[in-house]
Design a protein around this motif. Structure first.
Motif, mmCIF file in Angstrom:
data_model
loop_
_atom_site.group_PDB
_atom_site.id
_atom_site.type_symbol
_atom_site.label_atom_id
_atom_site.label_comp_id
_atom_site.label_asym_id
_atom_site.label_seq_id
_atom_site.Cartn_x
_atom_site.Cartn_y
_atom_site.Cartn_z
ATOM 1 N N ARG A 110 -49.046 -76.298 29.615
ATOM 2 C CA ARG A 110 -48.600 -75.564 28.447
ATOM 3 C C ARG A 110 -48.952 -74.095 28.536
ATOM 4 N NH1 ARG A 110 -50.009 -77.916 22.483
ATOM 5 N NH2 ARG A 110 -49.380 -79.835 23.531
ATOM 6 N N VAL A 180 -45.755 -80.174 21.307
ATOM 7 C CA VAL A 180 -44.861 -79.122 21.792
ATOM 8 C C VAL A 180 -43.679 -79.755 22.527
ATOM 9 C CG1 VAL A 180 -44.657 -77.293 23.545
ATOM 10 C CG2 VAL A 180 -46.575 -77.283 21.942
ATOM 11 N N THR A 181 -42.480 -79.298 22.198
ATOM 12 C CA THR A 181 -41.309 -79.682 22.986
ATOM 13 C C THR A 181 -40.862 -78.467 23.786
ATOM 14 O OG1 THR A 181 -40.651 -81.356 21.403
ATOM 15 C CG2 THR A 181 -38.937 -80.568 22.898
ATOM 16 N N ALA A 182 -40.875 -78.634 25.099
ATOM 17 C CA ALA A 182 -40.510 -77.525 25.999
ATOM 18 C C ALA A 182 -39.230 -77.876 26.735
ATOM 19 C CB ALA A 182 -41.631 -77.284 27.001
ATOM 20 N N TYR A 198 -36.458 -70.780 29.417
ATOM 21 C CA TYR A 198 -37.455 -71.664 28.814
ATOM 22 C C TYR A 198 -37.387 -71.555 27.293
ATOM 23 C CZ TYR A 198 -39.695 -70.893 33.415
ATOM 24 O OH TYR A 198 -39.979 -70.779 34.759
ATOM 25 N N ALA A 200 -39.726 -73.324 23.766
ATOM 26 C CA ALA A 200 -40.770 -74.247 23.305
ATOM 27 C C ALA A 200 -40.882 -74.145 21.794
ATOM 28 C CB ALA A 200 -42.108 -73.922 23.954
ATOM 29 N N THR A 202 -43.232 -76.079 18.345
ATOM 30 C CA THR A 202 -44.469 -76.816 18.070
ATOM 31 C C THR A 202 -44.514 -77.255 16.610
ATOM 32 O OG1 THR A 202 -46.890 -76.696 18.200
ATOM 33 C CG2 THR A 202 -45.754 -74.693 17.505
ATOM 34 N N VAL A 208 -48.723 -71.059 24.177
ATOM 35 C CA VAL A 208 -47.701 -71.411 25.171
ATOM 36 C C VAL A 208 -47.485 -70.229 26.111
ATOM 37 C CG1 VAL A 208 -45.228 -71.889 25.490
ATOM 38 C CG2 VAL A 208 -46.480 -73.087 23.702
#
Ligand code: GLA
Length: 383
Positions: A110, A180-182, A198, A200, A202, A208
């Protein structure tokens, strides 16, 4: 490896999904466009299936990425005579990526880079992370994003091959707060650019900092060192480090020092004079002059022999130049060649190391309701 291949998108034509029977491969009528192919890359020790996605553009440039670590395993680009070479270090098989290795090709999170003593405060609370690099926390911990199996889905738009990887990291995974979704989307444009985007989000305040840890050798994987590669980094300043590679907090000028790459310079020409602990070499964060926030030219590397040139554009405020100092011949790569010191170089676009403990560095805190966004482009040509 399982030869079952599915051509997921003939990116130039209709984005029809063609499914092949097991043991049978299909080719798409791609015309001049690109394509995305999916194949099996094996099964993890925990029994998870890992896939490899091959992106091919109109020029025959290919990038291969596996769902383990959303990790770039191969990148084939032409030299000035049109000769292709795989310009990233790595392995042929999943078991090698699951074993101990220095983050070849991987998506790092992360939080990329180091956090001093594995400690930080956020929202009045103290958090303790694994110290997996001497006294410090490095690259997301013991089992960071580089060692997770991501979900993947083809994401080609307008005939340009792409694949999007998604990973959801649980609240307190590796000691970090918040779920967290990344995502990281790899796109291979017809202008020979590998574009990494990228995002992300949360559900609780967290930190991050995402990057890619590819080791490049523009002469080709296993073709010696990068010491003769000519490097430019558009940065007037860098963040000096202590003996454990943690920034001292100073933001120093590169002018008149061996850190200055504002003009193209052979990496090896001053590498022995770089200050810092053994084993020696560059392992420093540059403060990009463009300041981050918008995608801008940041660095370039050229191999004088093949003429291959890689330009790096990023929206990140920093880039870690790492010259493969810890490679010592004990790891053998794809080409069957042992990786000696300086066999590859990394340009890890990022927020600065240990930012959470340095209020004057660009912030890495992500709040619920906000989306972290970052783009890096590796653009290839030859001259
Ligand atoms: C990063 C670090 C280096 C080293 C490599 C992996 O780039 O900055 O010090 O840890 O990862 O070997």
């Amino acid at each position: 490896m399982n030869v079952r291949v599915r051509i997921l998108a003939a990116a130039c034509a209709a984005s029809a999904v063609l499914a092949a029977a097991p043991g049978h491969a299909q080719t798409a009528s791609g015309g001049k466009g690109g394509r995305v192919e999916k194949s099996s890359f094996g099964t993890t020790r925990d029994g998870l299936a890992v896939d490899q996605y091959t992106l091919t553009n109109a020029n025959g440039v290919t990038a291969k990425i596996i769902t383990h670590g959303a990790l770039l395993t191969e990148l084939h680009v032409p030299d000035r005579a049109g000769q292709m070479a795989d310009v990233v270090l790595g392995f042929k098989t999943l078991d090698r990526y699951e074993g101990d290795h220095p983050y070849f090709g991987a998506t790092i999170g992360r939080v990329a880079n180091r956090i001093a003593k594995g400690r930080f405060r956020l929202g009045g609370q103290e958090y303790t992370l694994a110290t997996n690099n001497g006294p410090n926390h490095l690259h997301g911990g013991i089992k960071g994003f580089d060692k997770r199996v991501w979900k993947a889905q083809p994401a080609s738009v307008g005939g340009v091959p792409a694949v999007r990887f998604t990973y959801t990291s649980a609240d307190m995974e590796e000691g970090y707060p918040g779920m967290v979704t990344a995502t990281v989307t790899y796109t291979l444009t017809h202008a020979n650019e590998l574009r990494l985007e990228y995002t992300a989000t949360t559900d609780k305040p967290t930190i991050v900092n995402l990057t890619n840890h590819s080791y490049f050798n523009l002469a080709g994987d296993g073709q010696g060192t990068i010491l003769d590669h000519e490097l430019t980094i558009m940065a007037d300043r860098y963040t000096p480090v202590d003996d454990t590679l943690i920034p001292t907090g100073e933001i120093a000028t590169v002018r008149g020092t061996v850190m200055d790459f504002n003009r193209a310079t052979a990496i090896g020409s001053r590498i022995d004079e770089v200050p810092g602990p053994a084993p020696g070499g560059y392992d420093h964060n540059y403060v990009l002059s463009h300041g981050g926030g918008v995608l801008a030219m940041s660095a370039s590397v050229r191999d004088p022999k093949s003429g291959r040139l890689m330009e790096v554009l990023t929206s990140e405020p920093g880039v870690q130049l790492y010259t493969g100092n810890f490679l010592d011949g004990t790891i053998t790569g794809k080409a069957g060649v042992a990786y000696q010191k300086h066999a590859g170089l990394c340009l890890e676009t990022q927020h600065y190391p240990d930012s959470i403990n340095r209020p004057h560095f660009p912030p890495v805190v992500l709040q619920p309701g906000r989306t972290f966004k970052s783009t890096t482009v590796y653009r290839f040509s030859a001259r």
